[in-house]
Write a protein that holds these residues in place. Sequence first.
Motif, PDB file in Angstrom:
ATOM      1  N   HIS A  38      41.760  -5.135  -3.817  1.00 14.60           N
ATOM      2  CA  HIS A  38      41.036  -6.357  -4.174  1.00 14.60           C
ATOM      3  C   HIS A  38      41.290  -6.689  -5.640  1.00 14.60           C
ATOM      4  CE1 HIS A  38      37.898  -9.404  -3.905  1.00 14.60           C
ATOM      5  NE2 HIS A  38      37.354  -8.918  -4.998  1.00 14.60           N
TER       6      HIS A  38
ATOM      7  N   THR B  62      29.777   0.050  -4.026  1.00  7.36           N
ATOM      8  CA  THR B  62      28.959   0.852  -3.112  1.00  7.36           C
ATOM      9  C   THR B  62      29.751   1.981  -2.479  1.00  7.36           C
ATOM     10  OG1 THR B  62      29.429  -0.644  -1.268  1.00  7.36           O
ATOM     11  CG2 THR B  62      27.479  -1.130  -2.614  1.00  7.36           C
TER      12      THR B  62
ATOM     13  N   CYS C 268      20.579  -3.362  -7.767  1.00  8.43           N
ATOM     14  CA  CYS C 268      21.627  -4.352  -7.565  1.00  8.43           C
ATOM     15  C   CYS C 268      21.034  -5.716  -7.242  1.00  8.43           C
ATOM     16  CB  CYS C 268      22.572  -3.912  -6.452  1.00  8.43           C
ATOM     17  SG  CYS C 268      23.606  -2.484  -6.886  1.00  8.43           S
ATOM     18  N   LYS C 269      20.001  -5.719  -6.412  1.00  8.69           N
ATOM     19  CA  LYS C 269      19.345  -6.978  -6.080  1.00  8.69           C
ATOM     20  C   LYS C 269      18.711  -7.594  -7.315  1.00  8.69           C
ATOM     21  CE  LYS C 269      16.001  -9.028  -2.874  1.00  8.69           C
ATOM     22  NZ  LYS C 269      15.037  -8.750  -1.779  1.00  8.69           N
TER      23      LYS C 269
ATOM     24  N   ASP D 128      23.979  -8.764  -3.977  1.00  9.19           N
ATOM     25  CA  ASP D 128      23.582  -8.256  -2.669  1.00  9.19           C
ATOM     26  C   ASP D 128      24.160  -6.852  -2.500  1.00  9.19           C
ATOM     27  OD1 ASP D 128      26.291  -8.546  -2.014  1.00  9.19           O
ATOM     28  OD2 ASP D 128      25.979 -10.550  -1.195  1.00  9.19           O
ATOM     29  N   ARG D 129      24.005  -6.271  -1.327  1.00  3.92           N
ATOM     30  CA  ARG D 129      24.435  -4.891  -1.117  1.00  3.92           C
ATOM     31  C   ARG D 129      25.901  -4.798  -0.706  1.00  3.92           C
ATOM     32  NH1 ARG D 129      20.062  -1.540   2.263  1.00  3.92           N
ATOM     33  NH2 ARG D 129      21.502   0.081   1.572  1.00  3.92           N
ATOM     34  N   GLN D 130      26.613  -5.908  -0.718  1.00  2.00           N
ATOM     35  CA  GLN D 130      28.015  -5.909  -0.337  1.00  2.00           C
ATOM     36  C   GLN D 130      28.865  -5.215  -1.399  1.00  2.00           C
ATOM     37  OE1 GLN D 130      29.526  -9.801   0.364  1.00  2.00           O
ATOM     38  NE2 GLN D 130      31.627  -9.136   0.799  1.00  2.00           N
ATOM     39  N   HIS D 131      29.830  -4.439  -0.934  1.00  3.22           N
ATOM     40  CA  HIS D 131      30.747  -3.762  -1.844  1.00  3.22           C
ATOM     41  C   HIS D 131      31.539  -4.788  -2.646  1.00  3.22           C
ATOM     42  CE1 HIS D 131      33.424  -0.764  -3.414  1.00  3.22           C
ATOM     43  NE2 HIS D 131      34.473  -1.193  -2.729  1.00  3.22           N
TER      44      HIS D 131
ATOM     45  N   ALA E  40      30.355  -6.861  -4.794  1.00  5.37           N
ATOM     46  CA  ALA E  40      29.602  -8.078  -5.094  1.00  5.37           C
ATOM     47  C   ALA E  40      29.623  -8.309  -6.604  1.00  5.37           C
ATOM     48  CB  ALA E  40      28.161  -7.940  -4.600  1.00  5.37           C
TER      49      ALA E  40
END
Length: 325
Positions: free
Chosen positions: A86, A110, A148-149, A154-157, A159
Amino acid sequence: MCNSQVIKHSNLTDLVGPSVQLVENESVPDQLFHGSLTWSQLRSGLSLHCSDCRELNNFTTQTAVDPHLALLIFLEGRSDVDFDDHRVSLGCRNAGNGRPIAEGVALALTEPVLFRRRARRGAQIRKVCVSLTPEWFETTGADYAVACKLAGLDRQHLATRHWQPSTRLLALVEQMLSPPDYNPLLQHLYLESRALEIASEAMSLASGQPAPTQRGLRPQEHQRIRRTLELLQSDTAADWSLERIAREVGVNVSTLQRQFQASQGMSLFEYQRRHKLLQAREALERQGVSVSHAAWQAGYSSAANFSTAFKRAFGLTPKQARARI
């Protein structure tokens, strides 16, 4: 941290950790950066990375990184990075007048990734990154997902959230790039306290919560303080009056004192006094000079007054420091 130097391939791991490597299938230049580049493990799960340097060649570094929340503040420059496959570009945008616009980035990992960063010859990078692992949040009684929030993620890797740094945060970052010349223990405490302040302010801004209103310094004022620190740390201004220092950096004395206090958290006089005491301690411990000579070097006409100030600053007497050689 603010000492400028040419950073070579051979001393890269000493400055940023043994896990950082140059990509093997590329030609390896000898000289990598000019300036200051540091990585500090301040506490288990809390790390600090500071860059104030110019990239001297094209090259790629890589390292395996574990899950963490990264809070980055760019004052100048951009970083082209890969997280596994990525690819992203992080950093400053340019204003219409060509000046960089500071950029804040919150990024959540994450899962473990292979991190790569591509350097570009001639690029100037000024940034600070505070990294916090899930384990660090657990030790504080917090949950990583909740943190993180709170940072607007969000909890997405991978993010990512971008935001505009406040003047207070910019001042904190400038302090990290040009910290006071403390002894190692005080330096560590100073960096840890500032890193936590940066994390708190950055997470507040990333979440969209209003930051406390505080008087900050403008970019040209930070530049003025950096020039003042250069004069003091190089001993160029060791015997100068406040008036001459202020004249050299282009302001009056009261303005310089106010801006220096805002940037460094101490008066210019306090900074000079501590800098001279640190020099005296080094002379005692490494050169074995007499206490009277060390007092003279620190600007004290009385050895007794020097000893009192020395013990207040370091918790030991000059004689005890000298006995360490």
